[in-house]
Motif scaffolding. Sequence first.
Motif, PDB file in Angstrom:
ATOM      1  N   ASP A   1     -11.356  -0.637   1.180  1.00  0.00           N
ATOM      2  CA  ASP A   1      -9.907  -0.549   1.364  1.00  0.00           C
ATOM      3  C   ASP A   1      -9.270   0.053   0.118  1.00  0.00           C
ATOM      4  O   ASP A   1      -9.618  -0.310  -1.008  1.00  0.00           O
ATOM      5  N   GLY A   2      -8.314   0.947   0.321  1.00  0.00           N
ATOM      6  CA  GLY A   2      -7.585   1.536  -0.798  1.00  0.00           C
ATOM      7  C   GLY A   2      -6.481   0.620  -1.284  1.00  0.00           C
ATOM      8  O   GLY A   2      -6.177  -0.429  -0.681  1.00  0.00           O
ATOM      9  N   ILE A   3      -5.820   1.022  -2.356  1.00  0.00           N
ATOM     10  CA  ILE A   3      -4.838   0.157  -3.006  1.00  0.00           C
ATOM     11  C   ILE A   3      -3.633  -0.103  -2.105  1.00  0.00           C
ATOM     12  O   ILE A   3      -3.100  -1.225  -2.059  1.00  0.00           O
ATOM     13  N   PHE A   4      -3.188   0.885  -1.348  1.00  0.00           N
ATOM     14  CA  PHE A   4      -2.034   0.689  -0.477  1.00  0.00           C
ATOM     15  C   PHE A   4      -2.393  -0.199   0.715  1.00  0.00           C
ATOM     16  O   PHE A   4      -1.625  -1.088   1.096  1.00  0.00           O
ATOM     17  N   TYR A   5      -3.571   0.017   1.287  1.00  0.00           N
ATOM     18  CA  TYR A   5      -4.030  -0.805   2.410  1.00  0.00           C
ATOM     19  C   TYR A   5      -4.096  -2.276   1.986  1.00  0.00           C
ATOM     20  O   TYR A   5      -3.588  -3.167   2.680  1.00  0.00           O
ATOM     21  N   SER A   6      -4.703  -2.534   0.821  1.00  0.00           N
ATOM     22  CA  SER A   6      -4.850  -3.911   0.346  1.00  0.00           C
ATOM     23  C   SER A   6      -3.502  -4.544   0.034  1.00  0.00           C
ATOM     24  O   SER A   6      -3.271  -5.725   0.315  1.00  0.00           O
ATOM     25  N   PHE A   7      -2.588  -3.737  -0.531  1.00  0.00           N
ATOM     26  CA  PHE A   7      -1.277  -4.280  -0.884  1.00  0.00           C
ATOM     27  C   PHE A   7      -0.473  -4.608   0.373  1.00  0.00           C
ATOM     28  O   PHE A   7       0.261  -5.601   0.411  1.00  0.00           O
TER      29      PHE A   7
ATOM     30  N   ASP B   1       5.563 -10.188 -11.410  1.00  0.00           N
ATOM     31  CA  ASP B   1       4.689  -9.015 -11.412  1.00  0.00           C
ATOM     32  C   ASP B   1       3.663  -9.049 -10.287  1.00  0.00           C
ATOM     33  O   ASP B   1       3.128  -8.002  -9.901  1.00  0.00           O
ATOM     34  N   SER B   2       3.362 -10.230  -9.769  1.00  0.00           N
ATOM     35  CA  SER B   2       2.333 -10.320  -8.735  1.00  0.00           C
ATOM     36  C   SER B   2       2.773  -9.669  -7.428  1.00  0.00           C
ATOM     37  O   SER B   2       1.950  -9.403  -6.556  1.00  0.00           O
ATOM     38  N   LYS B   3       4.062  -9.408  -7.276  1.00  0.00           N
ATOM     39  CA  LYS B   3       4.575  -8.794  -6.051  1.00  0.00           C
ATOM     40  C   LYS B   3       4.945  -7.330  -6.260  1.00  0.00           C
ATOM     41  O   LYS B   3       5.597  -6.718  -5.412  1.00  0.00           O
ATOM     42  N   VAL B   4       4.536  -6.806  -7.392  1.00  0.00           N
ATOM     43  CA  VAL B   4       4.797  -5.395  -7.701  1.00  0.00           C
ATOM     44  C   VAL B   4       3.473  -4.718  -8.029  1.00  0.00           C
ATOM     45  O   VAL B   4       2.718  -5.190  -8.875  1.00  0.00           O
TER      46      VAL B   4
ATOM     47  N   TYR C   1       8.346  -2.399   0.177  1.00  0.00           N
ATOM     48  CA  TYR C   1       9.257  -1.333  -0.221  1.00  0.00           C
ATOM     49  C   TYR C   1       8.523  -0.340  -1.123  1.00  0.00           C
ATOM     50  O   TYR C   1       7.685  -0.726  -1.947  1.00  0.00           O
ATOM     51  N   LEU C   2       8.851   0.933  -0.969  1.00  0.00           N
ATOM     52  CA  LEU C   2       8.252   1.986  -1.791  1.00  0.00           C
ATOM     53  C   LEU C   2       9.298   2.543  -2.751  1.00  0.00           C
ATOM     54  O   LEU C   2      10.404   2.922  -2.328  1.00  0.00           O
TER      55      LEU C   2
ATOM     56  N   MET D   1       5.765  -1.384  -3.986  1.00  0.00           N
ATOM     57  CA  MET D   1       4.791  -0.459  -4.559  1.00  0.00           C
ATOM     58  C   MET D   1       5.554   0.646  -5.278  1.00  0.00           C
ATOM     59  O   MET D   1       6.381   1.343  -4.669  1.00  0.00           O
ATOM     60  N   ILE D   2       5.281   0.779  -6.576  1.00  0.00           N
ATOM     61  CA  ILE D   2       5.930   1.807  -7.388  1.00  0.00           C
ATOM     62  C   ILE D   2       4.923   2.925  -7.623  1.00  0.00           C
ATOM     63  O   ILE D   2       3.848   2.705  -8.186  1.00  0.00           O
ATOM     64  N   ILE D   3       5.274   4.119  -7.171  1.00  0.00           N
ATOM     65  CA  ILE D   3       4.377   5.274  -7.296  1.00  0.00           C
ATOM     66  C   ILE D   3       4.971   6.222  -8.335  1.00  0.00           C
ATOM     67  O   ILE D   3       5.947   6.931  -8.064  1.00  0.00           O
ATOM     68  N   ASP D   4       4.381   6.225  -9.508  1.00  0.00           N
ATOM     69  CA  ASP D   4       4.848   7.087 -10.591  1.00  0.00           C
ATOM     70  C   ASP D   4       4.348   8.512 -10.358  1.00  0.00           C
ATOM     71  O   ASP D   4       3.241   8.716  -9.855  1.00  0.00           O
ATOM     72  N   GLU D   5       5.202   9.490 -10.722  1.00  0.00           N
ATOM     73  CA  GLU D   5       4.839  10.910 -10.558  1.00  0.00           C
ATOM     74  C   GLU D   5       4.399  11.187  -9.112  1.00  0.00           C
ATOM     75  O   GLU D   5       3.386  11.837  -8.855  1.00  0.00           O
ATOM     76  N   ILE D   6       5.189  10.741  -8.157  1.00  0.00           N
ATOM     77  CA  ILE D   6       4.810  10.837  -6.747  1.00  0.00           C
ATOM     78  C   ILE D   6       4.603  12.284  -6.296  1.00  0.00           C
ATOM     79  O   ILE D   6       3.793  12.569  -5.420  1.00  0.00           O
ATOM     80  N   ASN D   7       5.294  13.215  -6.933  1.00  0.00           N
ATOM     81  CA  ASN D   7       5.196  14.618  -6.537  1.00  0.00           C
ATOM     82  C   ASN D   7       3.937  15.313  -7.047  1.00  0.00           C
ATOM     83  O   ASN D   7       3.652  16.449  -6.675  1.00  0.00           O
TER      84      ASN D   7
END
Length: 704
Positions: free
Chosen positions: A507-513, A474-477, A577-578, A527-533
């Motif tokens: 820094d935002g979550i994507f930048y930090s990740f 989980d630490s890599k997701v 990966y997204l 990075m899993i983006i739920d409800e991306i739309n």
Amino acid sequence: MRQNTNYRLSDEEFNRLHHLWESPEAITEKLKMSTVEKYMHSFKDQAEDWFSSNTDYLQESYQFFKSFKQRGLLSTMEWEDIQKLGEHINAFRMPLAKKRALGNPNADIKHYRSSFQYLIYGDDPLKKRMDQFAHHEDYKLFGFGYSVVSELIGNIFPDEYCFYNQRDRVALENIIELKPRYARGDTFGEKFIKFQECLKENEIVENYLEVVGKQTSLPIYYEIDQFFSYLFENYGKKEAIDEEEEQPQYWLLAAGEGSFMWEDFHKNEHIGIGWEELGDLKKYGSKREVIDALKEIYGLDYNPNNDALANYQFANEMKIGDYVLIKRGTHHIIGYGKVVSDYKHEPSREKYHSLRKVEWISMGEWEVEKLNTKTLTDITQYEEFVDKLLAAIGKEETTIYPTSNDGMSIGKEDSTPYTTEQLLSEVFMKEDKIEDILETLDYKKNIILQGPPGVGKTFVAKRLAFLHMGAKDDSKVEMLQFHQSYSYEDFIRGYKPNVQGHFTLKDGIFYSFCKKAIEDQENNYYMIIDEINRGNLSKIFGELMMLIEADKRGRKFAVKLAYSEGEETFYIPKNLYLIGTMNTADRSLALVDYALRRKFSFISVEPAFETEQFNGYLISKGISQGFIDKLIAGINDINQAITNDAVNLGKGYEIGHSYFCPTNEQVDDEQKWYERIIRLEIAPLLREYWFDQEDKVNELLGRL
């Protein structure tokens, strides 16, 4: 004879194997037996002990219903007589069900009297009386569902009919694999009768009497029902896959009187649980036995359910390798440790005689969101909640995870291997589709799982990440959900107010990740983006719209950001990966930027009602095969109607299988479980789909 085996067998297992070793002809005889006979021989060895612990309760129920069904009592009975049913109907063992049906009268006493008289002595055929009692306004009683009706008939006519509860159906249909001749559209009463006919056609009673032999003075179908219960208990609960069995559980244990020895917490190597009056907890074979013992100790007015469960789980379900979080009050965690010993009972101690040794990982005090007040809670299934608690602890120096310079955890010390076989056991997809998704993720680096509500897109996304990296880590997701207020400043970088009221660059979550992935180039990150739309994607991604493309990854494509400091540049690493998820029933689909669409591969996830995995999953939860067939047929009808309405709806609006994937260990009452889902989840969804066609919705719900 002394055991000399690597795996420690129980005495019962060892003696049985030893008998077969000494008598090889017994194996030959067993191979010739039918499936029913094999299970009956298995029960024969246990029948005496089984009935010795159940006969008293069965005798009490038999005598109660023998009196209850008397015409004289039925015509004069009062509410107190009806309430006594709660002590003899298993469907009322849940306090809420019992309270709703028997707490207070839900109709005039005359209605109760006439309804029971009709069910037991009415002129109509039994199957019609059962259906009328369950549904017709003249006879139905609030809280008396199918399971209750089945038990009433089984207890009132035990010489003629077997019980028809979930355990009986699972035993006959799933374990013995005998199939009553159910037909689509059968009522509950008709299915009950066909179940009884199946028992007679396959001579279940005759075989039982020949193999097992009469064990009690009770009517024969009481014993057949107990035989089915034995099968359900021993063979009805599918064994979990090895990987799941090896996974630790997470427990929340209260610090305070009666539960945990917190006064000398920092020097204590043990966790303990009170209730010393119970003695050695291993002597209790079930939660029910602990309840009875607590009532005997503290009196009948005492509600022992939570305390009994805590004691039973502490002794029997907690195991070596599990993790325990110690809570104080409802908002603080004060310790985190790993269980390193089996349960032990030490009556020589002043208190806390029931113990387990713990290796402490973290000690301190962390404020968290509100916790429940129960003594001991298994929180394993609430993954997000567990993650939040561990994250709170991970902010301290005592965290078990190493951290990077920005304070984010880099990875667990031990990640569990994750294989295709494990994924196939958890999601209802075919192997060739999974391989296709993995190949797409390899070359595209960005995918979106799209599908109607309830197909498990988010669940699948996380496990695809595990499979692609080859480990359950989980630490890599990183998971997040887009919404209409989500901004570039939240996702990438921007100025945010601090506690002093000043604005600082955060820094935002994507930048930090991305930074985390850059510092660990040997491993993949997801990075899993739920409800991306649901988010304004152009606004959220900003200048990174270009960098997420697979061929624009790496340092040579680094750019200055809107909030870069000096000559600082930023890039997205190749090992990130997204994976997005998108609900095809969401009206905001049209808002997805076409430029972004070109950067993702879209993969459809469809309802999996027809798959073997879905069928097997429901069987593993204790649901009978006949009921599964009914469920699938009904939902397929609804989905066909949704697909046919191409103008307003279409295939993207179908109902997904995850609505019917129970997360608890077993479904105790399949009918109530099913009805609750239809009433609270499916019906509102259909009413939203056809908000102006009430008759159509009612007709479709009628099919279910």
